[in-house]
Design a protein around this motif. Sequence first.
Motif, PDB file in Angstrom:
ATOM      1  N   PRO A   1       7.775 -18.025  24.003  1.00 61.43           N
ATOM      2  CA  PRO A   1       7.226 -19.387  23.917  1.00 61.43           C
ATOM      3  C   PRO A   1       5.708 -19.433  24.131  1.00 61.43           C
ATOM      4  CG  PRO A   1       9.254 -19.415  25.177  1.00 61.43           C
ATOM      5  CD  PRO A   1       8.902 -17.968  24.956  1.00 61.43           C
ATOM      6  N   GLU A   2       5.198 -18.602  25.054  1.00 60.15           N
ATOM      7  CA  GLU A   2       3.755 -18.584  25.284  1.00 60.15           C
ATOM      8  C   GLU A   2       3.001 -17.961  24.112  1.00 60.15           C
ATOM      9  OE1 GLU A   2       1.606 -19.849  27.562  1.00 60.15           O
ATOM     10  OE2 GLU A   2       3.370 -21.012  28.103  1.00 60.15           O
ATOM     11  N   MET A   3       3.611 -16.969  23.471  1.00 58.82           N
ATOM     12  CA  MET A   3       2.984 -16.409  22.276  1.00 58.82           C
ATOM     13  C   MET A   3       2.911 -17.458  21.178  1.00 58.82           C
ATOM     14  SD  MET A   3       4.125 -12.441  21.700  1.00 58.82           S
ATOM     15  CE  MET A   3       5.847 -12.562  22.188  1.00 58.82           C
ATOM     16  N   ALA A   4       3.980 -18.224  21.018  1.00 61.52           N
ATOM     17  CA  ALA A   4       3.993 -19.286  20.009  1.00 61.52           C
ATOM     18  C   ALA A   4       2.930 -20.335  20.330  1.00 61.52           C
ATOM     19  CB  ALA A   4       5.374 -19.929  19.941  1.00 61.52           C
ATOM     20  N   ALA A   5       2.817 -20.700  21.616  1.00 61.15           N
ATOM     21  CA  ALA A   5       1.808 -21.685  22.020  1.00 61.15           C
ATOM     22  C   ALA A   5       0.402 -21.164  21.772  1.00 61.15           C
ATOM     23  CB  ALA A   5       1.996 -22.036  23.494  1.00 61.15           C
ATOM     24  N   ALA A   6       0.195 -19.875  22.060  1.00 60.50           N
ATOM     25  CA  ALA A   6      -1.129 -19.284  21.836  1.00 60.50           C
ATOM     26  C   ALA A   6      -1.463 -19.264  20.352  1.00 60.50           C
ATOM     27  CB  ALA A   6      -1.182 -17.875  22.413  1.00 60.50           C
ATOM     28  N   ASN A   7      -0.468 -19.014  19.514  1.00 64.70           N
ATOM     29  CA  ASN A   7      -0.703 -19.011  18.071  1.00 64.70           C
ATOM     30  C   ASN A   7      -1.111 -20.406  17.594  1.00 64.70           C
ATOM     31  OD1 ASN A   7      -0.611 -17.584  15.489  1.00 64.70           O
ATOM     32  ND2 ASN A   7       1.090 -18.949  15.014  1.00 64.70           N
ATOM     33  N   GLN A   8      -0.444 -21.427  18.132  1.00 66.47           N
ATOM     34  CA  GLN A   8      -0.823 -22.792  17.802  1.00 66.47           C
ATOM     35  C   GLN A   8      -2.275 -23.063  18.215  1.00 66.47           C
ATOM     36  OE1 GLN A   8       1.699 -24.001  15.737  1.00 66.47           O
ATOM     37  NE2 GLN A   8       2.144 -25.802  16.955  1.00 66.47           N
ATOM     38  N   ALA A   9      -2.606 -22.638  19.436  1.00 68.01           N
ATOM     39  CA  ALA A   9      -3.959 -22.862  19.958  1.00 68.01           C
ATOM     40  C   ALA A   9      -5.004 -22.136  19.113  1.00 68.01           C
ATOM     41  CB  ALA A   9      -4.041 -22.401  21.411  1.00 68.01           C
ATOM     42  N   HIS A  18       6.398 -13.687  16.296  1.00 68.04           N
ATOM     43  CA  HIS A  18       5.201 -14.093  17.025  1.00 68.04           C
ATOM     44  C   HIS A  18       4.387 -12.891  17.491  1.00 68.04           C
ATOM     45  CE1 HIS A  18       6.498 -18.232  16.961  1.00 68.04           C
ATOM     46  NE2 HIS A  18       7.669 -17.864  17.426  1.00 68.04           N
ATOM     47  N   THR A  19       5.062 -11.805  17.842  1.00 70.06           N
ATOM     48  CA  THR A  19       4.368 -10.629  18.359  1.00 70.06           C
ATOM     49  C   THR A  19       3.349 -10.095  17.363  1.00 70.06           C
ATOM     50  OG1 THR A  19       6.309 -10.016  19.667  1.00 70.06           O
ATOM     51  CG2 THR A  19       4.696  -8.290  19.231  1.00 70.06           C
ATOM     52  N   ARG A  20       3.743 -10.017  16.104  1.00 67.98           N
ATOM     53  CA  ARG A  20       2.871  -9.434  15.085  1.00 67.98           C
ATOM     54  C   ARG A  20       1.566 -10.213  14.936  1.00 67.98           C
ATOM     55  NH1 ARG A  20       6.219  -9.639  11.488  1.00 67.98           N
ATOM     56  NH2 ARG A  20       5.591 -11.343  10.123  1.00 67.98           N
ATOM     57  N   TYR A  21       1.635 -11.526  15.055  1.00 71.91           N
ATOM     58  CA  TYR A  21       0.465 -12.348  14.781  1.00 71.91           C
ATOM     59  C   TYR A  21      -0.541 -12.361  15.930  1.00 71.91           C
ATOM     60  CZ  TYR A  21       2.943 -13.587  10.609  1.00 71.91           C
ATOM     61  OH  TYR A  21       3.589 -13.503   9.403  1.00 71.91           O
ATOM     62  N   VAL A  22      -0.160 -11.836  17.088  1.00 72.10           N
ATOM     63  CA  VAL A  22      -1.132 -11.717  18.175  1.00 72.10           C
ATOM     64  C   VAL A  22      -2.298 -10.835  17.724  1.00 72.10           C
ATOM     65  CG1 VAL A  22      -1.527 -10.836  20.512  1.00 72.10           C
ATOM     66  CG2 VAL A  22       0.587 -12.098  19.994  1.00 72.10           C
ATOM     67  N   GLU A  23      -1.982  -9.670  17.169  1.00 71.70           N
ATOM     68  CA  GLU A  23      -3.039  -8.759  16.726  1.00 71.70           C
ATOM     69  C   GLU A  23      -3.639  -9.173  15.383  1.00 71.70           C
ATOM     70  OE1 GLU A  23      -4.423  -6.730  18.741  1.00 71.70           O
ATOM     71  OE2 GLU A  23      -2.924  -7.293  20.238  1.00 71.70           O
ATOM     72  N   GLU A  24      -2.851  -9.848  14.556  1.00 70.61           N
ATOM     73  CA  GLU A  24      -3.418 -10.394  13.311  1.00 70.61           C
ATOM     74  C   GLU A  24      -4.543 -11.375  13.652  1.00 70.61           C
ATOM     75  OE1 GLU A  24      -2.577 -10.008  10.034  1.00 70.61           O
ATOM     76  OE2 GLU A  24      -0.559  -9.163   9.964  1.00 70.61           O
ATOM     77  N   GLY A  52      -3.594 -14.064   3.118  1.00 74.28           N
ATOM     78  CA  GLY A  52      -2.480 -13.111   3.068  1.00 74.28           C
ATOM     79  C   GLY A  52      -1.538 -13.273   4.240  1.00 74.28           C
ATOM     80  N   TYR A  53      -2.083 -13.522   5.389  1.00 76.29           N
ATOM     81  CA  TYR A  53      -1.321 -13.748   6.631  1.00 76.29           C
ATOM     82  C   TYR A  53      -0.419 -14.958   6.471  1.00 76.29           C
ATOM     83  CZ  TYR A  53      -1.838 -15.632  11.580  1.00 76.29           C
ATOM     84  OH  TYR A  53      -1.701 -16.185  12.832  1.00 76.29           O
ATOM     85  N   LEU A  54      -0.954 -16.047   5.920  1.00 81.94           N
ATOM     86  CA  LEU A  54      -0.164 -17.265   5.735  1.00 81.94           C
ATOM     87  C   LEU A  54       0.923 -17.056   4.699  1.00 81.94           C
ATOM     88  CD1 LEU A  54      -3.023 -19.941   5.836  1.00 81.94           C
ATOM     89  CD2 LEU A  54      -1.337 -19.466   7.635  1.00 81.94           C
ATOM     90  N   ASP A  55       0.621 -16.328   3.636  1.00 82.18           N
ATOM     91  CA  ASP A  55       1.633 -16.024   2.624  1.00 82.18           C
ATOM     92  C   ASP A  55       2.804 -15.254   3.250  1.00 82.18           C
ATOM     93  OD1 ASP A  55       0.160 -17.226   0.617  1.00 82.18           O
ATOM     94  OD2 ASP A  55      -0.657 -15.344  -0.170  1.00 82.18           O
ATOM     95  N   ALA A  56       2.468 -14.261   4.064  1.00 76.33           N
ATOM     96  CA  ALA A  56       3.515 -13.437   4.681  1.00 76.33           C
ATOM     97  C   ALA A  56       4.354 -14.253   5.653  1.00 76.33           C
ATOM     98  CB  ALA A  56       2.873 -12.243   5.401  1.00 76.33           C
ATOM     99  N   ALA A  57       3.710 -15.110   6.436  1.00 77.55           N
ATOM    100  CA  ALA A  57       4.440 -15.939   7.404  1.00 77.55           C
ATOM    101  C   ALA A  57       5.382 -16.900   6.684  1.00 77.55           C
ATOM    102  CB  ALA A  57       3.464 -16.709   8.287  1.00 77.55           C
ATOM    103  N   GLU A  58       4.895 -17.519   5.605  1.00 72.67           N
ATOM    104  CA  GLU A  58       5.736 -18.449   4.849  1.00 72.67           C
ATOM    105  C   GLU A  58       6.951 -17.718   4.286  1.00 72.67           C
ATOM    106  OE1 GLU A  58       5.365 -21.608   1.146  1.00 72.67           O
ATOM    107  OE2 GLU A  58       4.112 -19.807   1.159  1.00 72.67           O
TER     108      GLU A  58
END
Length: 221
Positions: A131-139, A178-184, A206-212
């Motif tokens: 949950p904190e990783m998800a919150a950090a990604n939002q931030a 969520h883990t992968r996008y920390v370093e992205e 590219g990051y957004l394409d992959a996430a979608e």
Amino acid sequence: MLVNLGDITTERSDHANTTVWVADVLRRRIAAGELPPGTKLSEQQLAASMQVSRNTLREAFTMLSIESVVTRFPNRGVFVAAPDADAVREIYRVRRMLEPAALLWGPALDLERLDAVVAGAREAKARGDVPEMAAANQAFHEALMAMSGSRQLQQMMERVLAEMRLVFHAMSGEPDFHTRYVEENAGLVELLRAGRRPEAAEALRGYLDAAEAELLAHLGA
């Protein structure tokens, strides 16, 4: 699921429009993950806790319904929405237009803020705190849009991120998402630090394409 919301005590700012203020408060709580998909929004409890009339609250619900953040069901009430595949596609259409442009042309680059978000995300990753990783990604994405210097664009992004938080609930059983996008995200900051804005914008697309694609595959499954 009905959540007791009677303890909401957010102070009202000097907002000229009470309906907009109510919608902003609810949207922020949804974006923060405090109100997950399927939560029933009790009209009586919310009106009392926010000290507004039911008519004002209904108007705020209408605003959030137009944004696809809440859903009205006749004779059942208003619920926090659960985005489907079409909603995910629309979210990412908007994000691909807004976020790379902010990286490429935004005048308000704040590397200190981005560094702080990345550091918090890495700490959450080390703890395995999804949950904190998800919150950090939002931030992080909120901070990217702040680079635009435009309050209107930031408000648009706030609406998108509120919907995005609802999508994240579908991935609650997939911590690696969520883990992968920390370093992205960290990589994007380093490109910005080096002044390589076009590369950062392209990397983000590219990051957004992959996430979608990953989200759509998960929803399809």
